[in-house]
Write a protein that holds these residues in place. Structure first.
Motif, PDB file in Angstrom:
ATOM      1  N   GLU A   8       0.835  -1.199   0.000  1.00 56.18           N
ATOM      2  CA  GLU A   8       0.000   0.000   0.000  1.00 56.18           C
ATOM      3  C   GLU A   8       0.872   1.252   0.000  1.00 56.18           C
ATOM      4  O   GLU A   8       0.604   2.211  -0.726  1.00 56.18           O
ATOM      5  CB  GLU A   8      -0.924   0.002   1.216  1.00 56.18           C
ATOM      6  N   GLU A  11       2.430   1.821  -3.457  1.00 53.86           N
ATOM      7  CA  GLU A  11       1.414   2.311  -4.380  1.00 53.86           C
ATOM      8  C   GLU A  11       1.168   3.814  -4.163  1.00 53.86           C
ATOM      9  O   GLU A  11       1.082   4.592  -5.111  1.00 53.86           O
ATOM     10  CB  GLU A  11       0.121   1.524  -4.155  1.00 53.86           C
ATOM     11  N   ARG A  12       1.086   4.218  -2.907  1.00 56.04           N
ATOM     12  CA  ARG A  12       0.828   5.630  -2.601  1.00 56.04           C
ATOM     13  C   ARG A  12       2.014   6.510  -2.981  1.00 56.04           C
ATOM     14  O   ARG A  12       1.828   7.628  -3.462  1.00 56.04           O
ATOM     15  CB  ARG A  12       0.468   5.775  -1.123  1.00 56.04           C
TER      16      ARG A  12
END
Length: 98
Positions: A8, A11-12
């Motif tokens: 996550e 991805e950010r």
């Protein structure tokens, strides 16, 4: 607040999202390899907490080498009234294995 996975986080970062990002490793570790977070070593956190005060109710993502120190930083910050601290599970070691 729920912790964050390295997937996550990656991805950010790749999307260019803006968030408060703190690396609690020692300065020499940060210089060797960093993800662009602000470096506030865990031992300095109590004295430098004021630097993060403006973000007390915003999401703050903390990371270290393996997730242990950042877990301690999360607990400390929550005890000081920070409401949305997230620890990076597995730390930079797990991130680099993606």
């Amino acid at each position: 607040m729920e912790d964050i996975t390295v997937s996550e986080l990656k991805e950010r970062i790749e999307k260019g999202e803006k968030f408060v990002f703190v690396d609690v490793r020692e300065e020499w570790e940060y210089e060797e390899d960093n993800l662009g977070a602000e470096n506030i070593p865990l031992g300095e956190l109590p004295d430098r907490l004021g630097e993060l005060e403006a973000h007390k109710n915003e999401e703050i993502i903390v990371h270290c080498r393996s997730g242990a120190r950042s877990g301690n930083a999360k607990k400390f910050m929550e005890g000081k009234g920070f409401t949305k601290v997230r620890n990076v599970l597995g730390g930079i070691m797990a991130y680099r294995q993606l």
